[in-house]
Motif scaffolding. Structure first.
Motif, PDB file in Angstrom:
ATOM      1  N   SER B  66       0.823  -1.212   0.000  1.00  0.00           N
ATOM      2  CA  SER B  66       0.000   0.000   0.000  1.00  0.00           C
ATOM      3  C   SER B  66       0.857   1.262   0.000  1.00  0.00           C
ATOM      4  N   SER B  69       3.923   1.886  -5.605  1.00  0.00           N
ATOM      5  CA  SER B  69       3.171   1.949  -6.852  1.00  0.00           C
ATOM      6  C   SER B  69       3.625   0.784  -7.710  1.00  0.00           C
ATOM      7  N   ASN B  85      -0.800   6.694  -2.091  1.00  0.00           N
ATOM      8  CA  ASN B  85      -1.963   5.849  -2.402  1.00  0.00           C
ATOM      9  C   ASN B  85      -3.148   6.201  -1.513  1.00  0.00           C
ATOM     10  N   ASP B 287      -3.812  -1.055 -10.617  1.00  0.00           N
ATOM     11  CA  ASP B 287      -3.168  -0.136  -9.688  1.00  0.00           C
ATOM     12  C   ASP B 287      -3.048  -0.844  -8.349  1.00  0.00           C
ATOM     13  N   GLY B 289      -1.040  -0.724  -5.853  1.00  0.00           N
ATOM     14  CA  GLY B 289      -0.793   0.073  -4.647  1.00  0.00           C
ATOM     15  C   GLY B 289      -2.083   0.654  -4.109  1.00  0.00           C
ATOM     16  N   LEU B 290      -2.904   1.200  -5.003  1.00  0.00           N
ATOM     17  CA  LEU B 290      -4.160   1.800  -4.591  1.00  0.00           C
ATOM     18  C   LEU B 290      -5.084   0.739  -4.007  1.00  0.00           C
TER      19      LEU B 290
END
Ligand SMILES: Nc1ncnc2c1ncn2[C@@H]1O[C@H](COP(=O)(O)OP(=O)(O)OP(=O)(O)O)[C@@H](O)[C@H]1O
Ligand SMILES: [Mg+2]
Lengths: 477, 321
Positions: B66, B69, B85, B287, B289-290
């Motif tokens: 988290s 990226s 994030n 994505d 990380g998001l």
């Protein structure tokens, strides 16, 4: 005119209860419910003049008695109850509320709580838990259902309570058939072996539960619960939850929940079995005292012979679902109707020895190995096998020439005030109970005697008691 | 008075072991102690290993992810981005909307997991004998249908032109492709799916209540309805609290396979709840990380909700002893 009417027949047939449905039913059983003139409510029986129950003049006819004493007060014809409430009780519902109000205001009517069981039977698949039981429990009686574990006591009690439909037979309460009346509408209170206190409710709400179900007002419930709690010394515990109580306290709460509604009869299923010996003894006398104070009918289940002997007005002994004997505590102890009853009551159990009854020189005696007991009956009968019974406390140690029974001591038990000697007479085990010290030791050969009036004879096959019927001198010709 | 030989009263002593003193506690050797203490941990080991490998380790990895990226392609390196994030996530407009939709799903599921099961289980309790088993079997059957298979059947039933639902109702609604009805359809289908399980739980809860309470209440004069309201339901409250907790925590998960097969979060995002949003971040937008940040956030959020609910449930339940 109201004053001219005799209310007594009505009183005999019905009880004014808090419960509307049952009131209506009782009245219905007595006759038809009619409104003869505006505001005059009557029940009428075929062939009799209508009986006035009440009028819009706000007065009720019934026999007033104090709450503390349920015995009917003698009252003149057509006694009118103290003011109840204005408003015409033209329906069962309004009548109920009037009755309820009277009850809360300190009067209550005559209970006719005779319980009759007619051929009650309950089968669970192949098991017959209760087998054709006939019982008539009189009003205000303390009847104890006694028997070993699994003999069907609880099953019988649950059938009386209406929690279990009988496979056969009828239950009558106050002369009315209630076999198919649901438990809610029977006027019975029950104390469960597990107490079944509602775990989520406080003690006060537990005790008040039956009143809440009867739609009493909050203030009435509070007052009544406080009164009951005071008599049972539960006042300090009213806000606690059942799990915060000791066994004895729980037992009293369960009793309070039964007492709070002035039921026609109490059903109790081994209420003392979870208490320790000392608490059991005190609670026993408390319940007995409560019974004599309330004058209520009680059916009490136990497997404890001490409870049965001390509390009962009559004992019903059950074995394998069958009623073995019904009688007062002294009757069942002194004249047991079967070997089962004889051995169930008394500690140690009654000695039972196989023997043969023979007449010699015009008197009867029981013979067996190491045994020759005169029965004290002057008669001449053909020889027959019997089971000879004698209680351990009725055997006395004596000398060889006066002894009826000869045995060897195998063990001696010290009970504190008394001693029990276990002996072997021929093949039979025999115990003797007497004040300590008995003066015998293991291995001693002892000689025992018993008075003829303490001897019991039973038939070897059925185990039923053999009673001696002298041939009648004045036999009908 | 007789003055005979002198004497004195002696108090009888309390029984006491002749050799005063306590026997020394024998010291158990370390090796013996280990050998005696180890078996319970050995029995737990397989389960613990699985828990660590499949739950705690991914959790830790998600937490690490988290703050990076990454686009899920193994050959591309992860770039550390700090709390970026989380900042993106909390400013995204779709987050608030999906939280609201999750709440709607939970509210919509409660009748299926609490209300209907209680009614059904109480009614089933009045049915006796073999009929009871049949009745319970019928209610439980949907649970045995795989969610995706069930979804396919429902898609067919909800077909706007030829579906059985429209024919029975005499409507021409495009259930799954209308913003107003898609969420409702998802809730009803999920409810149909889990109601059997909930009935089973309630039935077990009812079976665990000592029948003496209901018997006592009956003798005390309570009608059937009163027994249910005053005795049975309060004693059942721990079970109901458990079911409510399950519903709050798991509703969004239960709906996931249906959303994925039937609506893919649409139409116009009207069925995109928290879990589906997370999935879209990770596997549509790649994505990672998001998605990981969202996962961590939801995890913490649900822990708080679960703690509150457990506290509440404990307060409600009266242990039946
Ligand atoms: N629901 C039931 N289903 C099948 N058999 C039952 C059921 N209830 C009772 N029985 C059987 O009926 C018999 C009488 O049971 P009951 O509970 O009345 O005994 P009890 O005299 O009250 O015994 P205890 O003193 O142990 O309470 C037993 O043999 C029991 O196994
Ligand atoms: Mg019993």
């Amino acid at each position: 005119m109201i004053e001219e009417l005799d209310v007594r027949p009505f009183l005999g047939a019905a009880k004014l209860l808090h419960d509307g449905a049952l009131v209506a039913e009782r009245y219905a059983a007595f006759g038809e419910f009619i409104e003869t003139a505006p505001g005059i409510v009557c029940v009428s029986r075929a062939g009799t003049a209508p009986l006035v129950l009440g009028s819009t003049k706000s007065r009720w006819l019934y026999r007033p008695i104090g709450l503390s004493d349920r015995r009917p007060v003698d009252c003149p014809r057509g006694t009118v109850l103290p003011q109840v409430k204005a408003g015409g009780p033209a329906s069962a519902r309004s009548m109920t509320s009037a009755v309820h109000r009277t009850a809360t205001h300190g009067c209550c009517a005559v209970a006719v709580s005779r319980i009759q069981l007619e051929g009650l039977t309950r089968r669970f698949g192949a098991v017959t838990a209760v087998d054709d039981v006939w019982l008539d429990v009189a009003d205000r009686e303390f009847l104890v259902l006694l028997g070993p574990s699994g003999c069907g006591k609880s099953t019988l009690l649950r059938m009386i309570a209406g929690l279990l439909p009988p496979s056969q037979g009828r239950v009558l309460l106050g002369g009315t058939d209630i076999t198919h009346v649901p438990p809610q509408r029977r006027d019975l209170a029950m104390v469960f072996q597990s107490y079944a206190l509602y775990p989520h409710l406080s003690v006060a709400r537990n005790i008040g539960f039956p009143l809440r179900a009867r739609k009493w007002s909050r203030t009435d419930i509070k007052a009544k619960v406080a009164a009951v709690a005071a008599t049972l010394e539960l006042t300090e515990l009213l806000d606690r939850r059942p799990k915060e109580l000791s066994g004895g306290q729980r037992q009293r709460v369960a009793l309070g929940r039964a007492l709070v509604r002035d039921p026609g009869a109490f059903l109790m299923d081994e209420p003392l079995s979870n208490l320790d010996a000392k608490l059991r003894a005190t609670t026993r006398s408390e319940i007995s005292e409560l019974h004599s104070r309330l004058g209520a009918t009680v059916v009490y289940v136990t497997h404890d012979q001490v409870e049965a002997m001390t509390m009962a007005t009559r004992i019903a002994l059950l074995d394998g679902g069958r009623l073995e004997q019904l009688g007062t505590p002294s009757e069942v102890y002194d004249e047991p109707a079967s070997v089962f009853v004889a051995r169930f009551l008394g500690s140690p159990a009654m000695n039972i020895v196989e023997a043969t009854v023979r007449s010699a020189c015009g008197t009867l005696a029981a013979h067996g190995p190491e045994l020759e007991v005169p029965l004290g009956i002057d008669a001449d009968v053909p020889e027959r096998p019997v089971l000879l019974g004698v209680r351990p406390e009725h055997l006395t140690l004596t000398t060889a020439d006066r002894g009826d029974l000869h045995a060897v001591v195998t063990a001696v038990e010290n009970l504190g005030s008394e001693e029990v000697a276990h002996c072997l007479a021929g093949q039979s085990r025999v115990s003797v109970r007497g004040p300590r010290p008995l003066g015998v030791a293991v291995g001693d050969r002892v000689h025992l005697a018993a008075q003829p009036r303490y001897l019991h004879l039973f038939a070897p096959g059925s185990g039923r008691r053999l009673a001696w019927r002298p041939a009648s001198v004045t036999a009908p010709a | 008075m007789v003055s005979g030989a002198g004497g004195t009263f002696v108090e009888v002593a309390q029984p006491r072991p002749r050799e005063a003193g306590v026997a020394p506690a024998s010291r158990v050797r370390l090796w013996t102690r280990l050998r005696r203490g180890a078996p319970p941990y050995l029995y737990l080991a397989p389960a613990l290993t699985l828990l660590v490998v499949w739950t705690y380790q991914p959790l830790a990895q998600t937490f690490v992810l988290s703050f990076h990226s990454w686009n899920l392609v193994p050959s591309t390196p992860m770039v550390e981005v700090g709390t970026a994030n989380y900042e993106r996530l909390l400013t995204a407009p779709e987050l608030g909307a999906s939280v609201g939709r999750t709440a709607v799903v939970i509210a919509g599921m409660l009748p299926f997991t609490v209300l209907i099961p209680v009614v059904v289980a109480l009614l089933a309790g009045r049915v006796r004998g073999r009929a009871q088993a049949v009745y319970r079997g019928l209610v439980f059957a949907p649970m045995l249908v795989a969610p995706v298979a069930g979804a396919a059947v429902w898609q067919w039933l909800l077909d706007p032109s030829a579906g059985a639902v429209n024919r029975v109702l005499g409507t021409g609604v495009n259930w799954l492709n209308t913003t107003g009805t898609a969420q409702l359809a998802i809730i009803v289908i999920t409810g149909w799916h889990v109601v059997g399980f909930a009935v089973l739980v309630v039935t077990a809860g009812l079976a665990g209540i000592n029948p003496d309470y209901a018997a006592a209440a009956q003798v005390d004069g309570a009608s059937r309805g009163q027994v249910t309201r005053w005795v049975t339901l309060p004693l059942l409250s721990p079970t109901l609290a458990f079911l409510a907790l399950m519903t709050v925590l798991l509703s969004a998960q239960w709906t996931f396979p249906l959303i994925d097969t039937l609506t893919q979060g649409g139409p116009a995002g009207s069925t995109t709840n928290l879990y589906y949003l997370l999935w879209e971040y990770g596997f549509r937008s790649h994505d990672a990380g998001l998605a990981a940040a969202a996962g961590v956030l939801f995890f913490v959020g649900f822990i708080v909700v679960a703690a509150l609910l457990t506290r509440l449930a404990e307060r409600l339940s009266h242990h039946d002893d």
